[in-house]
Every structure is written in structure tokens, then in C-alpha cells.
Design a protein around this motif. Sequence first.
Motif: not given
Length: 332
Positions: A32-35, A118-122, A99-102
Motif C-alpha cells: 500500500r502507498e500513501g500517508a 513513498l507518496i507525498a502529502s502536504g 510542509g511535505i511528508e513522503f
Amino acid sequence: MMNARFRIHLAHIFLFLLAVVFSTGCSKELSREGAGTGPVVPPADLATYGLEHQGNSCSDAVVTGTFKVGTTAAGAKIQVTVQVAIPGVWTLTTGNVNGIEFSGGGSFSATGKYTITLIASGTPQQEGTFNFPLKTTGSSCSVAVKVSGSGPDVPPPPADFYYKLTANGKDYEQDVATANSYMLTSETTGGTDVTMGSGIAWAGGNNLPQGKTELLMSKGKLTNFDAVTNQGFKTFFQPGNYGYAAVNNQTFTDGVLLVWTDENGKNWSTLNGATGQPNGSFTIVSTEDWAGYAGYYGVKVKMRFTCKFYDDAGASLDITNGEMVGGFVKKR
């Protein structure tokens, strides 16, 4: 931004990637991927794996996406190669930087090399270059990401990747295009002998929205993968007709496997036990060099197919007019 991305040596396509297992008694590999949206409870079967790095930098990291102050980084990604010593579940996050997290997670079914995604969020807050730290048991490195004041800094790959098919008379089509939240996947599973895969996949990980579809395919096996030349890699996808994979005594035969998720989130596969696809066809129409990303040799492959898709209860779909253009890569 165009969402064409890679997962190399992974296992979210086949590879065996499979996000679906049918009643063949076979093992499967899930990722699975994502925060995450809540606290993580570490499972008992944690994997042991190390990052490939040179000094403090993750040596083979591939960063893709748009990093612009004030613009969400959703869909941006980091891919890094890991060496798995003990199979099991993995989770990894950089933590929040500017402000970003992978973040990402999944499972490894065997030892060997994989590329995890690793998928980014933020949303980036400031312009500049920022280091995102990664740490596993016994290894650590960082990935540099440049944030600009305007526009993307990483050119997206070509947009001419797609699939289309007709299932029981109903037409389906999906491409990788600007801002449609789909991505190209390229995956490798195995150690010395590997299975290569590619897919047209939803960029949001396993949470495929209602009405959306995905198609993943794999082809096995490419022997002595670490030593294969660029020409040998390309030859593995040479134009011609290929058979479908089957399962004999819980062992996969070499061949092609297609996994399709329909608009209701139901998984279908060309796997039909030991029977295979006696009336199906799969043809590689063309194979050409493709400069997917720096540091990787790639090929763009056009494929056509007819077959039956099966679910885990034995229901089937007649698939006609199948066509896909996918991308496959290996480290140079």
C-alpha cells in the motif's frame, strides 16, 4: 502534472505484485502507498531491510512530481531501492519537512532487491532544496527535493501510456494524462530471476474510487536480472506472441498475467488454475527504447490481447479489443 511513476523491484504490480489472490492456494504479495490517517501499530512480522546509499544520500532515489510553494504535492513520489534480508511488513516515512511528508508501506514476500514507493502529502511552504530523511534498521540516508516558486522542477515522462479493453461488450479505457490522478507503474519482483510488470494505476494507492479502474500486467521470467544487458532486457519484450501464466501445484508457470480492477472495485485475473487461456492471445506489437528516468534504461511496450478474466468465485468476463502501452525499466 502528469502522474507517470515507477515502482521498481517492488511488489502495488505482480510481480508477483498481486493485489488479488484467487482460489488457487498461492501466496500473494500486497503493498500500500500513501500517508497514514491514524497511529501505526507495528505488526509482529516486520521486515528487515536496508537502504542503498552513498554517504548520507540515497544513491538511487528517483523523485518525481511538482514541488511548488502553495501547491499541494499530492501525486509526487520518491522511489528508492532496498535490500531485504528478512521478508515481512514494512512502513517508512520521512516525517514532515517544509510542509511535505513522503510515506509508504506494504510487505516483502522474499529476500532480495525491491524498489519501494513513498507518496507525498502536504503543501510546500518555502522555496529551496530540502533533505528528506529515510531510516531503517541499520541504514539511513536522505533524499533532496527542490521546491520552486513556480512551475514543476522535475519534467514528467511522456503521457502516451494507456489501456483499453471490452469486457462482456462494455468498453473501458484509461490513460496516464495531466491531472487525472493515474500513474504508470513499472515493477520488478524476484532475486536472480525476476518477473517484470507494468500498469495503469490509480495514484491514490489501494483506495480506488468508485467508478475508476486499473489494469496491471506482468511477464515472467527474466533470468539473471542483475547481469542482463540493455539489449537483453529489450529482447525479453521482443514483438511476438506469448502465452498466459497458469498455476500448477501452487507454482506459477512462465507467461503473461493480467489483473484488472473494475469500476466497482472487483478484481479479475487471467489466472484460471492449470487451464490457462487456451483460447486467449497476447501479442507484443512493438518495443522501443524509452528514456523514462535518469539512471534507468527503459522500454515502452505496446501489447494487444484477448482472453477471459476470472474472479475468485469462478465467474468470467470475455475480454476483446484489449490494448495497453506500458513501461518497463531497470537500473543502468
